[in-house]
Motif scaffolding. Structure first.
Motif, PDB file in Angstrom:
ATOM      1  N   LYS A 109       9.075 -68.460 -36.461  1.00 40.32           N
ATOM      2  CA  LYS A 109       9.840 -69.553 -35.851  1.00 40.32           C
ATOM      3  C   LYS A 109       8.938 -70.727 -35.480  1.00 40.32           C
ATOM      4  CE  LYS A 109      13.770 -67.015 -34.132  1.00 40.32           C
ATOM      5  NZ  LYS A 109      14.801 -66.980 -33.128  1.00 40.32           N
ATOM      6  N   THR A 110       7.673 -70.427 -35.164  1.00 38.62           N
ATOM      7  CA  THR A 110       6.754 -71.474 -34.730  1.00 38.62           C
ATOM      8  C   THR A 110       5.377 -71.272 -35.354  1.00 38.62           C
ATOM      9  OG1 THR A 110       5.968 -70.219 -32.827  1.00 38.62           O
ATOM     10  CG2 THR A 110       7.921 -71.611 -32.472  1.00 38.62           C
ATOM     11  N   LEU A 111       4.539 -72.310 -35.239  1.00 40.87           N
ATOM     12  CA  LEU A 111       3.154 -72.191 -35.676  1.00 40.87           C
ATOM     13  C   LEU A 111       2.449 -71.089 -34.892  1.00 40.87           C
ATOM     14  CD1 LEU A 111       2.161 -75.980 -35.844  1.00 40.87           C
ATOM     15  CD2 LEU A 111       2.680 -74.486 -37.767  1.00 40.87           C
ATOM     16  N   ARG A 112       2.807 -70.964 -33.619  1.00 40.93           N
ATOM     17  CA  ARG A 112       2.219 -69.925 -32.769  1.00 40.93           C
ATOM     18  C   ARG A 112       2.562 -68.530 -33.291  1.00 40.93           C
ATOM     19  NH1 ARG A 112       0.160 -70.498 -27.850  1.00 40.93           N
ATOM     20  NH2 ARG A 112       1.267 -72.441 -27.461  1.00 40.93           N
ATOM     21  N   ASP A 113       3.791 -68.333 -33.784  1.00 38.58           N
ATOM     22  CA  ASP A 113       4.178 -67.030 -34.347  1.00 38.58           C
ATOM     23  C   ASP A 113       3.268 -66.660 -35.516  1.00 38.58           C
ATOM     24  OD1 ASP A 113       6.292 -66.799 -32.574  1.00 38.58           O
ATOM     25  OD2 ASP A 113       7.827 -67.380 -34.039  1.00 38.58           O
ATOM     26  N   ILE A 114       3.034 -67.618 -36.384  1.00 39.92           N
ATOM     27  CA  ILE A 114       2.174 -67.375 -37.554  1.00 39.92           C
ATOM     28  C   ILE A 114       0.750 -67.086 -37.089  1.00 39.92           C
ATOM     29  CG2 ILE A 114       1.209 -68.369 -39.668  1.00 39.92           C
ATOM     30  CD1 ILE A 114       4.225 -67.972 -39.949  1.00 39.92           C
ATOM     31  N   SER A 115       0.245 -67.928 -36.205  1.00 42.86           N
ATOM     32  CA  SER A 115      -1.125 -67.753 -35.698  1.00 42.86           C
ATOM     33  C   SER A 115      -1.292 -66.411 -35.010  1.00 42.86           C
ATOM     34  CB  SER A 115      -1.484 -68.878 -34.727  1.00 42.86           C
ATOM     35  OG  SER A 115      -1.458 -70.110 -35.398  1.00 42.86           O
ATOM     36  N   SER A 116      -0.298 -66.015 -34.237  1.00 41.45           N
ATOM     37  CA  SER A 116      -0.357 -64.714 -33.552  1.00 41.45           C
ATOM     38  C   SER A 116      -0.393 -63.567 -34.547  1.00 41.45           C
ATOM     39  CB  SER A 116       0.839 -64.533 -32.623  1.00 41.45           C
ATOM     40  OG  SER A 116       0.777 -65.443 -31.568  1.00 41.45           O
ATOM     41  N   PHE A 117       0.413 -63.665 -35.593  1.00 39.19           N
ATOM     42  CA  PHE A 117       0.414 -62.621 -36.615  1.00 39.19           C
ATOM     43  C   PHE A 117      -0.976 -62.502 -37.239  1.00 39.19           C
ATOM     44  CE2 PHE A 117       0.571 -61.346 -41.040  1.00 39.19           C
ATOM     45  CZ  PHE A 117       1.192 -60.116 -40.946  1.00 39.19           C
ATOM     46  N   ASP A 120      -3.530 -61.289 -34.293  1.00 41.10           N
ATOM     47  CA  ASP A 120      -3.243 -60.000 -33.658  1.00 41.10           C
ATOM     48  C   ASP A 120      -3.014 -58.852 -34.634  1.00 41.10           C
ATOM     49  OD1 ASP A 120      -3.370 -61.456 -31.324  1.00 41.10           O
ATOM     50  OD2 ASP A 120      -1.199 -61.568 -31.062  1.00 41.10           O
ATOM     51  N   LYS A 121      -2.538 -59.153 -35.809  1.00 43.88           N
ATOM     52  CA  LYS A 121      -2.212 -58.080 -36.753  1.00 43.88           C
ATOM     53  C   LYS A 121      -3.106 -58.106 -37.991  1.00 43.88           C
ATOM     54  CE  LYS A 121       2.587 -57.723 -35.262  1.00 43.88           C
ATOM     55  NZ  LYS A 121       3.990 -57.896 -35.632  1.00 43.88           N
ATOM     56  N   LEU A 122      -3.122 -59.230 -38.686  1.00 44.41           N
ATOM     57  CA  LEU A 122      -3.825 -59.291 -39.966  1.00 44.41           C
ATOM     58  C   LEU A 122      -5.340 -59.190 -39.798  1.00 44.41           C
ATOM     59  CD1 LEU A 122      -3.152 -59.546 -42.937  1.00 44.41           C
ATOM     60  CD2 LEU A 122      -3.223 -62.025 -42.695  1.00 44.41           C
ATOM     61  N   SER A 123      -5.897 -59.995 -38.922  1.00 49.47           N
ATOM     62  CA  SER A 123      -7.360 -60.024 -38.742  1.00 49.47           C
ATOM     63  C   SER A 123      -7.915 -58.743 -38.139  1.00 49.47           C
ATOM     64  CB  SER A 123      -7.756 -61.204 -37.855  1.00 49.47           C
ATOM     65  OG  SER A 123      -7.448 -62.406 -38.509  1.00 49.47           O
TER      66      SER A 123
END
Length: 160
Positions: A109-117, A120-123
């Motif tokens: 929904k937001t740039l923050r959602d992508i950044s968090s993913f 927090d998850k991918l990296s």
């Protein structure tokens, strides 16, 4: 015939079976049987609707994440890709050539959602060495469909 069917339905998955049979010059039942067989063989993996979300007023951010990974022993990149594509946010995962190994597309929904993913998850996955996030700002063409309207020529026609 399979290639012709696939070519037609790739551009328009809602094509009428009767119309497709006429275009191919074959019986409707033959087309239906071929489609069913290709679905069972996973040649046809799904049917999708292409939506221009910018025109809906729905807030949605898309990104392409380049990922450099360490391939796992005896599994190559497959196991890492599987861990990534199992996240519900992820739309697609591709093995690519070049400086990175995988291309991951996702929406939030937001740039923050992508950044968090990504953080927090991918990296945090063991095999992930680095990532590069590319936000999609505008789609000009997607899946063979032009997403922007051509500018209208508003000049007045002059006649001699």
């Amino acid at each position: 015939m399979r290639e012709k069917i696939l070519t037609f339905i790739e551009k328009n998955s809602r094509v009428d079976i009767k119309e497709l049979a006429v275009l191919l010059g074959v019986d409707e039942t033959l087309v239906l049987n071929e489609l069913e067989q290709m679905e069972q063989e996973h040649i046809i993996c799904g049917y999708h609707t292409l939506i221009d979300w910018d025109k809906t007023g729905v807030e949605k951010v898309s990104a392409m994440i380049e990922v450099r990974v360490t391939p796992q022993r005896d599994m190559g990149f497959d196991k890492v890709a599987e861990r990534i594509y199992n996240y519900p946010e992820v739309n697609s995962v591709y093995l690519i050539s070049g400086g990175f190994d995988l291309m991951v597309t996702l929406e939030g929904k937001t740039l923050r959602d992508i950044s968090s993913f990504v953080t927090d998850k991918l990296s945090t996955l063991d095999s992930v060495l680095s990532t590069k996030t590319n936000f999609i700002l505008k789609k000009y063409k997607d899946h063979g469909t032009v997403m922007v309207e051509s500018p209208k020529d508003e000049r007045m026609m002059m006649t001699p």
